[in-house]
Design an enzyme around this catalytic site. Structure first.
Site, short mmCIF file in Angstrom:
data_model
loop_
_atom_site.label_atom_id
_atom_site.label_comp_id
_atom_site.label_asym_id
_atom_site.label_seq_id
_atom_site.Cartn_x
_atom_site.Cartn_y
_atom_site.Cartn_z
CG ASP A 13 13.62 13.33 103.45
OD1 ASP A 13 14.20 12.25 103.23
OD2 ASP A 13 12.71 13.76 102.73
CE LYS A 43 12.28 10.67 101.02
NZ LYS A 43 12.00 12.04 100.56
CB CYS A 53 9.20 13.11 103.38
SG CYS A 53 9.48 13.87 101.74
C1 VGL Z 1 9.94 16.97 101.46
C2 VGL Z 1 8.85 18.44 100.09
C3 VGL Z 1 9.74 18.17 99.08
C4 VGL Z 1 10.02 16.31 102.81
C5 VGL Z 1 10.84 16.67 100.46
O1 VGL Z 1 11.09 15.79 103.17
O2 VGL Z 1 8.98 16.32 103.53
N1 VGL Z 1 8.94 17.84 101.28
N2 VGL Z 1 10.74 17.29 99.27
#
Ligand code: VGL
Ligand code: ZN
Length: 215
Positions: A14, A112, A157
């Site tokens: 991410d 995702k 994540c």
């Molecule tokens: C994430 C919260 C919501 C992350 C993604 O990438 O850690 N955290 N969506």
């Protein structure tokens, strides 16, 4: 047996504008990991990126639960869900990978969190703990046995992906200085203790050349 560099993969979690300062769910210092990752990446023959990729009506967004605020938790059929500010909506700039990333050898991007009713912190299993992303099968098929994880956020994540990597039979290590955390209500300390309990190693970028037999 192929050598350890061939059996290792860098998993970039991410690294998206949504988690950078100015993004929908900004992580303090999130942008600082880009140069760290770019320096690490040339050591890896294999790399996979993940991309948080939510529909606008996603169940994890506080805005889709009238009367609720971001960072509150709600009960869903699969368990507790933190409500987040709107972030990484499919096709928006907020969902784009950071332009400064230099990981040309990455062969796969796992998107995702695209099922409206299920969140997915983990790159392997969605929050219902049954729906697979297919990543474990892909990595096993490619002969990868060891994963080095970094990205955003350490305590959500990255941690969820590292713990699930262990459950899927991989060796796993998190490169701490190539991650940044949200750290809400002790979530970072909890994440490290969960990772340690799962057998995830905690490394820094300086450890990587020796890890891969290059130093
Ligand atoms: C994430 C919260 C919501 C992350 C993604 O990438 O850690 N955290 N969506
Ligand atoms: Zn998300």
């Amino acid at each position: 047996m192929p050598d350890i560099a061939e059996r290792s993969a860098l998993i970039l979690v991410d690294v998206q504008y949504g988690f950078m300062p100015g993004g929908g769910l900004p992580v303090a210092g999130g942008d600082e990991i880009v140069p760290v990752i770019n320096a690490l990446a040339p050591h890896f023959q294999n790399a996979v990126l993940t991309q948080d990729w939510h529909p606008a009506d996603h169940i994890s967004f506080a805005a889709n639960h009238p009367g609720r605020e971001a960072m509150e938790s709600i009960s869903l059929p699969y368990g507790e869900q933190v409500l987040w500010p709107t972030h990484c909506v499919q096709g928006t700039r907020d969902a784009a990978l950071h332009d400064g990333l230099r990981v040309p050898q990455a062969q796969l991007i796992v998107r995702k969190g695209f099922h409206r009713e299920v969140d997915s912190y983990s790159a392997f299993l969605e929050a219902d703990r049954r729906t697979t992303t297919g990543l474990a099968a892909y990595l096993h098929a490619r002969g990868i046995t060891r994963l080095y994880l970094c990205g955003l956020a350490t305590d959500f994540c990255v941690a969820a992906s590292a713990v699930d990597a262990r459950a899927a039979g991989f060796e796993a290590a998190v490169i701490e200085d190539a991650c940044r955390a949200i750290d809400a209500d002790g979530s970072l300390a909890r994440a490290w203790s969960d990772m340690q309990a799962a057998g995830v190693r905690r490394l820094t970028a300086a450890d990587i050349p020796a890890e891969l037999g290059a130093a």
